[in-house]
Design an enzyme around this catalytic site. Sequence first.
Site, short mmCIF file in Angstrom:
data_model
loop_
_atom_site.label_atom_id
_atom_site.label_comp_id
_atom_site.label_asym_id
_atom_site.label_seq_id
_atom_site.Cartn_x
_atom_site.Cartn_y
_atom_site.Cartn_z
N ARG A 179 37.60 5.92 0.83
CA ARG A 179 38.58 6.05 2.18
C ARG A 179 39.80 7.06 1.91
O ARG A 179 39.99 7.52 1.06
CB ARG A 179 39.44 4.57 1.98
CG ARG A 179 38.52 3.16 2.06
CD ARG A 179 37.94 3.15 3.31
NE ARG A 179 37.33 2.11 3.82
CZ ARG A 179 35.90 1.99 3.87
NH1 ARG A 179 35.06 3.05 3.32
NH2 ARG A 179 35.35 0.85 4.11
N GLU A 212 39.98 7.70 11.44
CA GLU A 212 38.70 8.16 12.02
C GLU A 212 38.30 7.83 13.42
O GLU A 212 38.70 6.57 13.85
CB GLU A 212 37.57 7.21 10.92
CG GLU A 212 37.80 7.98 9.47
CD GLU A 212 36.78 7.14 8.77
OE1 GLU A 212 35.97 6.49 8.88
OE2 GLU A 212 36.78 7.64 7.33
N HIS A 250 31.66 9.64 7.89
CA HIS A 250 31.49 8.31 7.44
C HIS A 250 30.29 8.02 7.02
O HIS A 250 29.98 6.71 7.73
CB HIS A 250 32.58 7.28 7.85
CG HIS A 250 33.00 6.41 7.11
ND1 HIS A 250 34.13 5.33 7.09
CD2 HIS A 250 32.25 5.54 5.89
CE1 HIS A 250 34.31 4.39 6.49
NE2 HIS A 250 33.00 4.64 5.54
C1 MLT Z 1 31.67 0.57 3.25
O1 MLT Z 1 32.87 0.28 2.93
O2 MLT Z 1 30.68 -0.23 3.42
C2 MLT Z 1 31.42 2.11 3.77
O3 MLT Z 1 32.25 2.80 3.48
C3 MLT Z 1 30.93 1.88 5.17
C4 MLT Z 1 31.74 1.39 6.00
O4 MLT Z 1 33.04 1.34 5.97
O5 MLT Z 1 31.06 1.31 7.28
#
Ligand code: MLT
Length: 316
Positions: free
Chosen positions: A229, A258, A276
Amino acid sequence: MAPDRLVVIADPIDPSAADALRAGPCRVVDASQAPADLVRHLGEAWGLIVRSRTKVTAEMIARAPKLKLVARAGVGVDNIDLAAAGSRGIAVVNAPAAAATSVAELTVALYLLLVRGLWGSIVSTRAGRWERGAHGHELAGRTVGFVGYGRIAREVARRIVPFGARPIAYDPFVARTGDSTELVALDALLASSDIVSLHAALTAENHHLIDAGAFARLRPGAYLVNVARGALVDEAALLAALRSGRLAGAALDVFETEPPTSRELLEDPRVVPTPHVGALTEEGQRRAGAEIVGEVLKALRGEPLATSVAPAGGSR
Ligand code: MLT
Protein backbone atom coordinates in the site's frame (compact mmCIF):
# COMPACT_ATOMS: atom_id res chain seq x y z
CA MET A 1 -33.38 -19.25 1.38
CA ALA A 2 -34.40 -15.68 0.70
CA PRO A 3 -34.07 -14.95 -3.01
CA ASP A 4 -35.16 -11.38 -2.38
CA ARG A 5 -31.78 -10.51 -0.83
CA LEU A 6 -29.84 -8.14 -3.03
CA VAL A 7 -26.11 -8.43 -3.68
CA VAL A 8 -24.54 -5.41 -5.37
CA ILE A 9 -21.31 -5.89 -7.32
CA ALA A 10 -19.67 -2.51 -6.83
CA ASP A 11 -16.32 -3.17 -8.57
CA PRO A 12 -15.61 -5.46 -11.53
CA ILE A 13 -15.07 -9.14 -10.69
CA ASP A 14 -14.30 -12.06 -12.98
CA PRO A 15 -17.34 -12.72 -15.24
CA SER A 16 -17.49 -16.42 -14.28
CA ALA A 17 -17.78 -15.41 -10.61
CA ALA A 18 -20.58 -12.95 -11.40
CA ASP A 19 -22.40 -15.74 -13.28
CA ALA A 20 -22.03 -18.10 -10.30
CA LEU A 21 -23.51 -15.43 -8.06
CA ARG A 22 -26.47 -14.89 -10.39
CA ALA A 23 -27.21 -18.61 -10.11
CA GLY A 24 -27.38 -18.29 -6.30
CA PRO A 25 -30.32 -17.56 -3.97
CA CYS A 26 -30.19 -13.78 -4.36
CA ARG A 27 -30.87 -10.91 -6.71
CA VAL A 28 -27.77 -9.37 -8.24
CA VAL A 29 -27.15 -5.84 -9.46
CA ASP A 30 -23.89 -5.20 -11.29
CA ALA A 31 -23.06 -1.59 -10.50
CA SER A 32 -19.39 -1.98 -11.41
CA GLN A 33 -19.68 0.04 -14.61
CA ALA A 34 -21.91 2.79 -13.20
CA PRO A 35 -21.21 3.96 -9.62
CA ALA A 36 -24.59 5.78 -9.72
CA ASP A 37 -26.23 2.32 -9.68
CA LEU A 38 -24.45 1.59 -6.41
CA VAL A 39 -25.88 4.74 -4.84
CA ARG A 40 -29.35 3.84 -6.17
CA HIS A 41 -29.31 0.30 -4.80
CA LEU A 42 -27.41 0.82 -1.55
CA GLY A 43 -30.58 1.17 0.54
CA GLU A 44 -31.68 -2.34 -0.50
CA ALA A 45 -28.29 -4.06 -0.51
CA TRP A 46 -27.85 -7.14 1.71
CA GLY A 47 -24.39 -7.87 0.31
CA LEU A 48 -21.74 -5.73 -1.33
CA ILE A 49 -18.85 -7.02 -3.43
CA VAL A 50 -15.91 -4.63 -3.78
CA ARG A 51 -12.31 -4.57 -4.86
CA SER A 52 -10.20 -1.52 -3.93
CA ARG A 53 -11.96 1.21 -5.94
CA THR A 54 -15.10 1.42 -3.79
CA LYS A 55 -14.48 2.95 -0.37
CA VAL A 56 -16.82 1.36 2.14
CA THR A 57 -16.93 4.27 4.58
CA ALA A 58 -19.00 4.68 7.75
CA GLU A 59 -21.19 7.06 5.78
CA MET A 60 -21.83 4.49 3.06
CA ILE A 61 -22.61 1.85 5.67
CA ALA A 62 -25.10 4.23 7.32
CA ARG A 63 -26.91 4.51 3.96
CA ALA A 64 -27.20 0.71 3.71
CA PRO A 65 -29.57 -0.32 6.54
CA LYS A 66 -30.02 -3.89 5.24
CA LEU A 67 -26.31 -4.55 4.66
CA LYS A 68 -25.07 -7.79 6.27
CA LEU A 69 -21.95 -8.67 4.28
CA VAL A 70 -19.10 -6.84 2.57
CA ALA A 71 -17.00 -9.14 0.39
CA ARG A 72 -13.60 -7.90 -0.78
CA ALA A 73 -12.35 -9.67 -3.91
CA GLY A 74 -8.71 -9.28 -2.90
CA VAL A 75 -6.57 -9.13 0.21
CA GLY A 76 -6.37 -5.49 1.43
CA VAL A 77 -9.34 -4.27 3.46
CA ASP A 78 -8.03 -0.76 4.11
CA ASN A 79 -10.83 0.57 1.86
CA ILE A 80 -13.41 -0.77 4.32
CA ASP A 81 -14.26 0.88 7.64
CA LEU A 82 -14.02 -2.31 9.69
CA ALA A 83 -15.04 -0.60 12.94
CA ALA A 84 -18.21 0.82 11.36
CA ALA A 85 -19.01 -2.57 9.81
CA GLY A 86 -18.33 -4.36 13.10
CA SER A 87 -20.54 -2.02 15.11
CA ARG A 88 -23.44 -2.84 12.78
CA GLY A 89 -22.71 -6.59 12.86
CA ILE A 90 -21.80 -6.58 9.16
CA ALA A 91 -19.44 -9.44 8.27
CA VAL A 92 -16.40 -8.61 6.13
CA VAL A 93 -14.75 -11.34 4.08
CA ASN A 94 -11.80 -11.24 1.72
CA ALA A 95 -9.81 -13.53 -0.58
CA PRO A 96 -6.38 -13.40 1.06
CA ALA A 97 -4.70 -16.20 -0.87
CA ALA A 98 -6.21 -15.74 -4.32
CA ALA A 99 -3.56 -13.53 -5.88
CA ALA A 100 -0.53 -14.31 -3.69
CA THR A 101 1.28 -16.02 -6.58
CA SER A 102 0.54 -13.12 -8.93
CA VAL A 103 1.86 -10.51 -6.50
CA ALA A 104 4.89 -12.64 -5.60
CA GLU A 105 5.83 -13.07 -9.27
CA LEU A 106 5.53 -9.33 -9.89
CA THR A 107 7.70 -8.67 -6.84
CA VAL A 108 10.49 -10.92 -8.10
CA ALA A 109 10.27 -9.28 -11.53
CA LEU A 110 10.67 -5.88 -9.89
CA TYR A 111 13.72 -7.04 -7.87
CA LEU A 112 15.40 -8.18 -11.07
CA LEU A 113 14.53 -4.97 -12.91
CA LEU A 114 15.99 -2.90 -10.10
CA VAL A 115 19.17 -4.73 -9.22
CA ARG A 116 20.17 -5.28 -12.86
CA GLY A 117 19.39 -1.67 -13.77
CA LEU A 118 17.17 -3.04 -16.54
CA TRP A 119 14.71 -0.16 -16.42
CA GLY A 120 17.43 2.33 -17.39
CA SER A 121 18.68 -0.03 -20.14
CA ILE A 122 15.20 -0.39 -21.63
CA VAL A 123 14.55 3.36 -21.59
CA SER A 124 17.94 4.27 -23.09
CA THR A 125 17.86 1.55 -25.76
CA ARG A 126 14.39 2.62 -26.82
CA ALA A 127 15.68 6.20 -27.03
CA GLY A 128 18.24 5.01 -29.61
CA ARG A 129 21.29 4.73 -27.36
CA TRP A 130 23.45 1.62 -27.00
CA GLU A 131 24.86 1.80 -23.47
CA ARG A 132 26.77 -1.36 -22.62
CA GLY A 133 28.97 -0.33 -19.69
CA ALA A 134 28.96 -2.71 -16.71
CA HIS A 135 26.10 -1.85 -14.42
CA GLY A 136 23.74 -3.46 -11.98
CA HIS A 137 24.16 -6.42 -9.69
CA GLU A 138 23.11 -10.04 -9.37
CA LEU A 139 20.19 -10.94 -7.12
CA ALA A 140 22.41 -13.75 -5.84
CA GLY A 141 24.03 -12.70 -2.59
CA ARG A 142 21.60 -9.79 -1.97
CA THR A 143 19.78 -9.51 1.36
CA VAL A 144 16.05 -8.97 0.86
CA GLY A 145 14.22 -7.50 3.87
CA PHE A 146 10.49 -8.13 4.04
CA VAL A 147 8.43 -5.66 6.03
CA GLY A 148 5.42 -7.84 6.78
CA TYR A 149 5.82 -11.61 6.50
CA GLY A 150 2.43 -12.93 5.43
CA ARG A 151 1.41 -15.11 2.50
CA ILE A 152 2.82 -12.90 -0.24
CA ALA A 153 6.21 -12.31 1.37
CA ARG A 154 6.51 -16.05 2.05
CA GLU A 155 5.79 -16.78 -1.62
CA VAL A 156 8.46 -14.25 -2.61
CA ALA A 157 10.98 -15.77 -0.18
CA ARG A 158 10.34 -19.23 -1.62
CA ARG A 159 11.15 -17.88 -5.08
CA ILE A 160 14.28 -15.87 -4.25
CA VAL A 161 16.10 -18.43 -2.11
CA PRO A 162 16.90 -20.50 -5.25
CA PHE A 163 18.35 -17.29 -6.76
CA GLY A 164 20.84 -17.24 -3.87
CA ALA A 165 19.29 -14.23 -2.13
CA ARG A 166 19.09 -14.10 1.68
CA PRO A 167 15.63 -13.29 3.08
CA ILE A 168 15.11 -11.55 6.43
CA ALA A 169 11.84 -10.18 7.78
CA TYR A 170 10.33 -7.77 10.27
CA ASP A 171 6.78 -8.56 11.34
CA PRO A 172 5.40 -7.74 14.79
CA PHE A 173 2.57 -10.27 14.23
CA VAL A 174 4.86 -13.22 13.49
CA ALA A 175 6.73 -15.10 16.26
CA ARG A 176 8.60 -17.58 14.01
CA THR A 177 8.76 -17.89 10.24
CA GLY A 178 8.92 -21.68 9.91
CA ASP A 179 11.28 -21.32 6.94
CA SER A 180 14.83 -20.07 6.36
CA THR A 181 13.83 -16.39 6.65
CA GLU A 182 15.33 -14.80 9.75
CA LEU A 183 13.11 -12.48 11.83
CA VAL A 184 14.85 -9.22 12.78
CA ALA A 185 13.95 -5.82 14.24
CA LEU A 186 12.95 -3.10 11.78
CA ASP A 187 16.15 -1.10 12.38
CA ALA A 188 18.30 -4.16 11.72
CA LEU A 189 16.34 -4.88 8.56
CA LEU A 190 16.78 -1.34 7.28
CA ALA A 191 20.49 -1.36 8.04
CA SER A 192 21.23 -4.69 6.37
CA SER A 193 18.85 -5.07 3.41
CA ASP A 194 19.91 -4.52 -0.18
CA ILE A 195 16.21 -4.56 -1.08
CA VAL A 196 13.50 -3.47 1.36
CA SER A 197 10.28 -5.11 0.21
CA LEU A 198 6.95 -3.95 1.68
CA HIS A 199 4.20 -6.52 2.33
CA ALA A 200 2.31 -5.16 5.34
CA ALA A 201 -1.40 -4.47 5.49
CA LEU A 202 -1.98 -0.72 5.89
CA THR A 203 -3.21 0.25 9.36
CA ALA A 204 -3.33 3.51 11.33
CA GLU A 205 -0.18 2.35 13.18
CA ASN A 206 2.05 1.77 10.15
CA HIS A 207 1.00 4.78 8.05
CA HIS A 208 4.30 6.28 6.74
CA LEU A 209 6.28 3.52 8.46
CA ILE A 210 8.99 4.20 5.89
CA ASP A 211 9.57 7.89 6.54
CA ALA A 212 12.60 10.20 6.47
CA GLY A 213 13.93 8.57 9.65
CA ALA A 214 13.64 5.09 8.13
CA PHE A 215 15.35 6.18 4.92
CA ALA A 216 18.19 7.64 7.01
CA ARG A 217 18.67 4.19 8.62
CA LEU A 218 18.77 2.36 5.26
CA ARG A 219 21.91 0.77 3.97
CA PRO A 220 23.22 3.33 1.42
CA GLY A 221 22.45 2.23 -2.14
CA ALA A 222 19.53 0.02 -1.14
CA TYR A 223 16.37 -0.43 -3.24
CA LEU A 224 12.75 -0.16 -2.13
CA VAL A 225 9.92 -2.26 -3.55
CA ASN A 226 6.34 -1.50 -2.58
CA VAL A 227 3.62 -3.86 -3.79
CA ALA A 228 1.48 -3.45 -0.65
CA ARG A 229 0.00 0.00 0.00
CA GLY A 230 1.30 3.42 -0.99
CA ALA A 231 0.69 5.05 2.39
CA LEU A 232 3.23 2.77 4.08
CA VAL A 233 5.79 5.15 2.56
CA ASP A 234 6.15 8.91 2.95
CA GLU A 235 6.49 9.77 -0.75
CA ALA A 236 8.18 13.15 -0.12
CA ALA A 237 10.82 11.38 1.99
CA LEU A 238 11.17 8.71 -0.71
CA LEU A 239 11.88 11.33 -3.36
CA ALA A 240 14.43 12.99 -1.07
CA ALA A 241 16.14 9.62 -0.42
CA LEU A 242 16.35 8.96 -4.17
CA ARG A 243 17.77 12.40 -4.85
CA SER A 244 20.35 12.15 -2.08
CA GLY A 245 21.47 8.76 -3.43
CA ARG A 246 20.64 7.00 -0.17
CA LEU A 247 18.18 4.93 -2.15
CA ALA A 248 19.46 3.59 -5.48
CA GLY A 249 15.98 2.96 -6.89
CA ALA A 250 12.39 2.14 -6.11
CA ALA A 251 9.77 -0.05 -7.77
CA LEU A 252 6.29 1.10 -6.86
CA ASP A 253 3.12 -0.75 -7.75
CA VAL A 254 1.12 1.29 -5.24
CA PHE A 255 0.91 4.97 -4.37
CA GLU A 256 -0.56 7.12 -1.62
CA THR A 257 -3.08 8.47 -4.09
CA GLU A 258 -4.07 6.29 -7.02
CA PRO A 259 -3.64 7.30 -9.78
CA PRO A 260 -0.53 9.03 -8.38
CA THR A 261 -0.33 12.81 -8.40
CA SER A 262 3.43 13.33 -7.95
CA ARG A 263 4.91 13.73 -11.45
CA GLU A 264 8.31 14.20 -9.80
CA LEU A 265 8.17 10.69 -8.39
CA LEU A 266 6.80 9.10 -11.57
CA GLU A 267 9.36 10.80 -13.78
CA ASP A 268 12.37 10.12 -11.59
CA PRO A 269 14.63 7.83 -13.66
CA ARG A 270 15.31 5.64 -10.63
CA VAL A 271 11.61 4.88 -10.11
CA VAL A 272 9.91 1.91 -11.81
CA PRO A 273 6.19 2.65 -11.56
CA THR A 274 3.34 0.24 -12.30
CA PRO A 275 -0.41 0.93 -11.90
CA HIS A 276 -1.28 -1.37 -8.93
CA VAL A 277 -1.31 -4.48 -11.11
CA GLY A 278 0.15 -6.97 -8.61
CA ALA A 279 -3.04 -9.00 -8.25
CA LEU A 280 -4.39 -8.35 -11.72
CA THR A 281 -3.46 -11.51 -13.58
CA GLU A 282 -6.28 -13.49 -15.18
CA GLU A 283 -5.53 -16.36 -12.80
CA GLY A 284 -5.46 -14.16 -9.71
CA GLN A 285 -8.70 -12.41 -10.58
CA ARG A 286 -10.43 -15.67 -11.47
CA ARG A 287 -9.48 -17.15 -8.10
CA ALA A 288 -10.39 -13.97 -6.19
CA GLY A 289 -13.83 -13.82 -7.85
CA ALA A 290 -14.52 -17.50 -7.26
CA GLU A 291 -13.39 -17.39 -3.60
CA ILE A 292 -15.38 -14.30 -2.76
CA VAL A 293 -18.55 -15.44 -4.48
CA GLY A 294 -18.12 -18.76 -2.65
CA GLU A 295 -18.15 -16.82 0.63
CA VAL A 296 -21.21 -14.78 -0.38
CA LEU A 297 -23.08 -17.95 -1.30
CA LYS A 298 -22.13 -19.52 2.04
CA ALA A 299 -23.42 -16.45 3.88
CA LEU A 300 -26.67 -16.57 1.90
CA ARG A 301 -27.09 -20.20 2.97
CA GLY A 302 -26.27 -19.34 6.59
CA GLU A 303 -23.05 -21.39 6.55
CA PRO A 304 -19.91 -20.33 8.48
CA LEU A 305 -17.55 -18.03 6.60
CA ALA A 306 -13.93 -19.04 5.97
CA THR A 307 -12.27 -15.64 5.64
CA SER A 308 -13.97 -13.29 8.12
CA VAL A 309 -11.70 -10.29 8.61
CA ALA A 310 -10.88 -9.17 12.15
CA PRO A 311 -10.55 -5.41 12.61
CA ALA A 312 -6.79 -5.69 13.45
CA GLY A 313 -3.65 -5.26 11.33
CA GLY A 314 -1.33 -7.90 9.89
CA SER A 315 0.54 -8.85 6.77
CA ARG A 316 -0.60 -9.50 3.25
C1 MLT B 1 -5.31 -6.44 -2.96
O1 MLT B 1 -5.30 -5.90 -1.87
O2 MLT B 1 -6.05 -7.41 -3.22
C2 MLT B 1 -4.45 -5.93 -4.06
O3 MLT B 1 -3.63 -4.88 -3.65
C3 MLT B 1 -5.24 -5.57 -5.26
C4 MLT B 1 -6.24 -4.48 -5.04
O4 MLT B 1 -6.23 -3.79 -4.04
O5 MLT B 1 -7.07 -4.30 -5.90
